[in-house]
Design a protein around this motif. Sequence first.
Motif, PDB file in Angstrom:
ATOM      1  N   VAL A 156       0.905  -1.158   0.140  1.00 34.25           N
ATOM      2  CA  VAL A 156      -0.135  -0.087   0.099  1.00 34.25           C
ATOM      3  C   VAL A 156       0.846   1.339   0.045  1.00 34.25           C
ATOM      4  O   VAL A 156       1.724   1.460   0.646  1.00 34.25           O
ATOM      5  N   PHE A 157       0.621   2.308  -0.940  1.00 36.10           N
ATOM      6  CA  PHE A 157       1.405   3.153  -0.908  1.00 36.10           C
ATOM      7  C   PHE A 157       0.350   4.606  -0.792  1.00 36.10           C
ATOM      8  O   PHE A 157      -0.653   4.632  -1.340  1.00 36.10           O
ATOM      9  N   SER A 158       0.823   5.610   0.180  1.00 39.59           N
ATOM     10  CA  SER A 158      -0.056   6.822   0.128  1.00 39.59           C
ATOM     11  C   SER A 158       0.183   7.711  -0.979  1.00 39.59           C
ATOM     12  O   SER A 158       1.247   7.869  -1.535  1.00 39.59           O
ATOM     13  N   PRO A 159      -0.855   8.458  -1.416  1.00 42.02           N
ATOM     14  CA  PRO A 159      -0.663   9.515  -2.520  1.00 42.02           C
ATOM     15  C   PRO A 159       0.482  10.507  -2.082  1.00 42.02           C
ATOM     16  O   PRO A 159       1.168  10.788  -3.076  1.00 42.02           O
ATOM     17  N   SER A 160       0.791  10.991  -0.950  1.00 39.77           N
ATOM     18  CA  SER A 160       1.681  11.831  -0.686  1.00 39.77           C
ATOM     19  C   SER A 160       3.191  11.503  -0.870  1.00 39.77           C
ATOM     20  O   SER A 160       4.142  11.990  -0.890  1.00 39.77           O
ATOM     21  N   ALA A 161       3.345   9.918  -0.798  1.00 38.80           N
ATOM     22  CA  ALA A 161       4.498   9.225  -0.971  1.00 38.80           C
ATOM     23  C   ALA A 161       4.949   9.050  -2.415  1.00 38.80           C
ATOM     24  O   ALA A 161       6.215   8.641  -2.761  1.00 38.80           O
ATOM     25  N   LEU A 162       4.066   9.535  -3.355  1.00 37.24           N
ATOM     26  CA  LEU A 162       4.149   9.100  -4.839  1.00 37.24           C
ATOM     27  C   LEU A 162       4.473  10.309  -5.643  1.00 37.24           C
ATOM     28  O   LEU A 162       3.583  11.089  -5.771  1.00 37.24           O
ATOM     29  N   LYS A 163       5.702  10.550  -6.154  1.00 41.75           N
ATOM     30  CA  LYS A 163       5.903  11.639  -6.777  1.00 41.75           C
ATOM     31  C   LYS A 163       5.386  11.505  -8.403  1.00 41.75           C
ATOM     32  O   LYS A 163       5.866  10.205  -8.948  1.00 41.75           O
ATOM     33  N   ILE A 164       5.008  12.489  -8.972  1.00 44.52           N
ATOM     34  CA  ILE A 164       4.658  12.410 -10.424  1.00 44.52           C
ATOM     35  C   ILE A 164       5.749  12.379 -11.242  1.00 44.52           C
ATOM     36  O   ILE A 164       6.668  13.037 -11.161  1.00 44.52           O
ATOM     37  N   PHE A 165       5.735  11.565 -12.298  1.00 46.01           N
ATOM     38  CA  PHE A 165       7.026  11.195 -13.257  1.00 46.01           C
ATOM     39  C   PHE A 165       6.565  11.473 -14.595  1.00 46.01           C
ATOM     40  O   PHE A 165       5.606  10.847 -15.040  1.00 46.01           O
ATOM     41  N   LYS A 166       7.668  11.865 -15.389  1.00 45.26           N
ATOM     42  CA  LYS A 166       7.294  11.990 -16.721  1.00 45.26           C
ATOM     43  C   LYS A 166       8.892  11.876 -17.447  1.00 45.26           C
ATOM     44  O   LYS A 166       9.518  12.702 -17.035  1.00 45.26           O
ATOM     45  N   SER A 172       7.418  18.661 -12.347  1.00 45.59           N
ATOM     46  CA  SER A 172       6.649  19.789 -11.737  1.00 45.59           C
ATOM     47  C   SER A 172       5.722  20.316 -12.852  1.00 45.59           C
ATOM     48  O   SER A 172       6.365  21.378 -13.646  1.00 45.59           O
ATOM     49  N   PHE A 173       4.835  19.856 -13.275  1.00 43.68           N
ATOM     50  CA  PHE A 173       3.922  20.404 -14.324  1.00 43.68           C
ATOM     51  C   PHE A 173       2.773  21.170 -13.944  1.00 43.68           C
ATOM     52  O   PHE A 173       2.140  20.801 -13.047  1.00 43.68           O
ATOM     53  N   PRO A 174       2.449  22.118 -14.960  1.00 45.61           N
ATOM     54  CA  PRO A 174       1.277  22.761 -14.598  1.00 45.61           C
ATOM     55  C   PRO A 174      -0.185  22.258 -14.558  1.00 45.61           C
ATOM     56  O   PRO A 174      -1.223  22.662 -14.025  1.00 45.61           O
ATOM     57  N   TRP A 175      -0.163  21.244 -15.566  1.00 46.76           N
ATOM     58  CA  TRP A 175      -1.524  20.573 -15.832  1.00 46.76           C
ATOM     59  C   TRP A 175      -1.221  19.000 -16.465  1.00 46.76           C
ATOM     60  O   TRP A 175      -0.014  18.911 -16.837  1.00 46.76           O
ATOM     61  N   GLY A 176      -2.181  18.418 -16.319  1.00 50.58           N
ATOM     62  CA  GLY A 176      -1.879  17.014 -16.947  1.00 50.58           C
ATOM     63  C   GLY A 176      -2.643  15.937 -15.960  1.00 50.58           C
ATOM     64  O   GLY A 176      -2.888  16.205 -14.781  1.00 50.58           O
ATOM     65  N   HIS A 177      -2.932  14.850 -16.624  1.00 50.50           N
ATOM     66  CA  HIS A 177      -3.356  13.707 -16.038  1.00 50.50           C
ATOM     67  C   HIS A 177      -2.305  12.748 -15.745  1.00 50.50           C
ATOM     68  O   HIS A 177      -1.826  12.097 -16.648  1.00 50.50           O
ATOM     69  N   PRO A 178      -1.815  12.374 -14.527  1.00 55.80           N
ATOM     70  CA  PRO A 178      -0.666  11.758 -14.447  1.00 55.80           C
ATOM     71  C   PRO A 178      -0.781  10.235 -14.435  1.00 55.80           C
ATOM     72  O   PRO A 178      -1.823   9.774 -14.119  1.00 55.80           O
ATOM     73  N   GLU A 179      -0.006   9.703 -15.307  1.00 56.78           N
ATOM     74  CA  GLU A 179       0.116   8.286 -15.552  1.00 56.78           C
ATOM     75  C   GLU A 179       1.225   7.564 -14.930  1.00 56.78           C
ATOM     76  O   GLU A 179       1.057   6.060 -14.976  1.00 56.78           O
ATOM     77  N   MET A 180       2.293   8.248 -14.806  1.00 55.34           N
ATOM     78  CA  MET A 180       3.369   7.572 -14.151  1.00 55.34           C
ATOM     79  C   MET A 180       3.804   8.157 -12.993  1.00 55.34           C
ATOM     80  O   MET A 180       3.907   9.622 -12.889  1.00 55.34           O
ATOM     81  N   VAL A 181       4.357   7.330 -12.047  1.00 54.86           N
ATOM     82  CA  VAL A 181       4.518   7.888 -10.583  1.00 54.86           C
ATOM     83  C   VAL A 181       6.253   7.298 -10.477  1.00 54.86           C
ATOM     84  O   VAL A 181       6.435   6.173 -10.852  1.00 54.86           O
ATOM     85  N   LEU A 182       6.618   7.907  -9.385  1.00 53.72           N
ATOM     86  CA  LEU A 182       7.894   7.165  -8.777  1.00 53.72           C
ATOM     87  C   LEU A 182       7.478   6.588  -7.385  1.00 53.72           C
ATOM     88  O   LEU A 182       7.170   7.363  -6.409  1.00 53.72           O
ATOM     89  N   LEU A 183       7.891   5.408  -7.290  1.00 58.32           N
ATOM     90  CA  LEU A 183       7.682   4.867  -5.805  1.00 58.32           C
ATOM     91  C   LEU A 183       8.593   5.420  -5.014  1.00 58.32           C
ATOM     92  O   LEU A 183       9.794   5.701  -5.290  1.00 58.32           O
ATOM     93  N   PRO A 184       8.401   5.057  -3.562  1.00 56.82           N
ATOM     94  CA  PRO A 184       9.449   5.654  -2.742  1.00 56.82           C
ATOM     95  C   PRO A 184      10.862   4.968  -3.071  1.00 56.82           C
ATOM     96  O   PRO A 184      11.991   6.067  -2.810  1.00 56.82           O
ATOM     97  N   ASP A 185      10.961   3.659  -3.607  1.00 57.63           N
ATOM     98  CA  ASP A 185      12.350   3.305  -3.865  1.00 57.63           C
ATOM     99  C   ASP A 185      12.972   3.712  -5.235  1.00 57.63           C
ATOM    100  O   ASP A 185      13.995   3.142  -5.581  1.00 57.63           O
ATOM    101  N   GLY A 186      12.287   4.600  -5.931  1.00 59.02           N
ATOM    102  CA  GLY A 186      12.726   5.053  -7.278  1.00 59.02           C
ATOM    103  C   GLY A 186      12.176   4.274  -8.520  1.00 59.02           C
ATOM    104  O   GLY A 186      12.410   4.459  -9.441  1.00 59.02           O
ATOM    105  N   THR A 187      11.444   3.230  -8.075  1.00 57.07           N
ATOM    106  CA  THR A 187      10.825   2.482  -9.260  1.00 57.07           C
ATOM    107  C   THR A 187       9.831   3.213  -9.903  1.00 57.07           C
ATOM    108  O   THR A 187       8.874   3.789  -9.158  1.00 57.07           O
ATOM    109  N   ILE A 188       9.921   3.193 -11.398  1.00 52.92           N
ATOM    110  CA  ILE A 188       8.774   3.669 -12.035  1.00 52.92           C
ATOM    111  C   ILE A 188       7.569   3.009 -12.171  1.00 52.92           C
ATOM    112  O   ILE A 188       7.484   1.664 -12.310  1.00 52.92           O
ATOM    113  N   ALA A 189       6.316   3.421 -11.959  1.00 48.47           N
ATOM    114  CA  ALA A 189       5.054   2.607 -11.886  1.00 48.47           C
ATOM    115  C   ALA A 189       4.138   3.402 -12.722  1.00 48.47           C
ATOM    116  O   ALA A 189       4.059   4.556 -12.935  1.00 48.47           O
ATOM    117  N   HIS A 190       3.302   2.594 -13.385  1.00 53.95           N
ATOM    118  CA  HIS A 190       2.064   3.066 -14.059  1.00 53.95           C
ATOM    119  C   HIS A 190       1.010   3.242 -13.211  1.00 53.95           C
ATOM    120  O   HIS A 190       0.468   2.125 -12.470  1.00 53.95           O
TER     121      HIS A 190
END
Length: 365
Positions: A156-166, A172-190
């Motif tokens: 289980v991951f909390s929303p605040s622990a996941l950075k938006i990734f592209k 840090s983008f001004p708008w957009g629908h996030p599809e990729m995130v960084l898990l706390p260990d640096g793994t890219i996830a969809h």
Amino acid sequence: MMEDDLTGVLGGHVAPPIWDLVDFTYHPEYHDARLVILCKGQMFAIDMDPKYFSDCPEQKEKYLFWIQVVDEGEVDGFVEEDFWDWAVAPLMPILEALPPSPGLETIHDFLFAKCTQYKLCAGPSGPVATLDEQASSYSSSFRVSLSERECAPFNVFSPSALKIFKGDKPLSFPWGHPEMVLLPDGTIAHLRLVHRGHLTLRDQLEAFRKINESVGSDTLVQRMHGLLKSENGDVHGLLLSHIDCKYHGIHGAAHYEDASMRPKWAKQILQSVERLHAAGVIWGYADPGNVLVDRNNDAWIIGCGNGYTKGWTSKGLAGTKEGDWHAVEKILGFQYVDDREFYFERRSTTLDSLPGIFGQPSTKL
């Protein structure tokens, strides 16, 4: 009827929109709808209803035309995205006047962004966006309730622990629908967001549990890292393995790549489906769009979970191994359907299998 009114809204000379779609829902019987967009770090909900246009029959007729477009997928060359543009157009002066935003850093920023609610109503010369001061506080539709037992097999991951990734760095983008995130260990996830009333979600979770536990890591099938879950217990999405796609959809890949790649893809798909079935998993949503071809030209299966895609699996075979093989045979025909027709209705004529590529599935399964 519609052309004159839409000139300047849908024409090719219009500048790209500064907003991004977050969510769209509508009721096919009552014809009310809600469009949620994100612009410069803020949410805007636009509520629509035939009664809001009751003072202007002509505008009401246009609104109901758009509902027909949503119902049918395409009418007179207009598609659902055109409806969104039409609905957002009255709000554009407000969006353009918004100050620059530092952007969204985490999924928490996205899920709980400030939301202003409007009604789209009949105006003197066309629809107008009216601030809905009586609206109850906005609540994202990207949330479901799951029991502790249903969540237990997954991290289980909390929303605040996941950075938006592209791309290759946190964004840090001004708008957009996030599809990729960084898990706390640096793994890219969809990130696959989930809706309230998502009837197939539990089937999908069970499929991912079996895949994680029983399908070898060398099988080219998407897996699940865990659940996106708030402290209040709401589940907002699934965190899935990231596939570095070269092509989204095997038929698109077949169009651009040499035909010599097709036997390789066919072998990979057949092997993946056999292994899924051996683990008690039904592909379900078996269609060309759910086969991703990565940058190594390997074909990955996504979309497991006992459902079915109209035109590729008959409703009577939904959730069965036979239904999967029926769809696979069509997919490996490598014939094409009209892009719009496939996008909206996922229809296809019966496709012939490639000689020497598609074999009968193992009867031992």
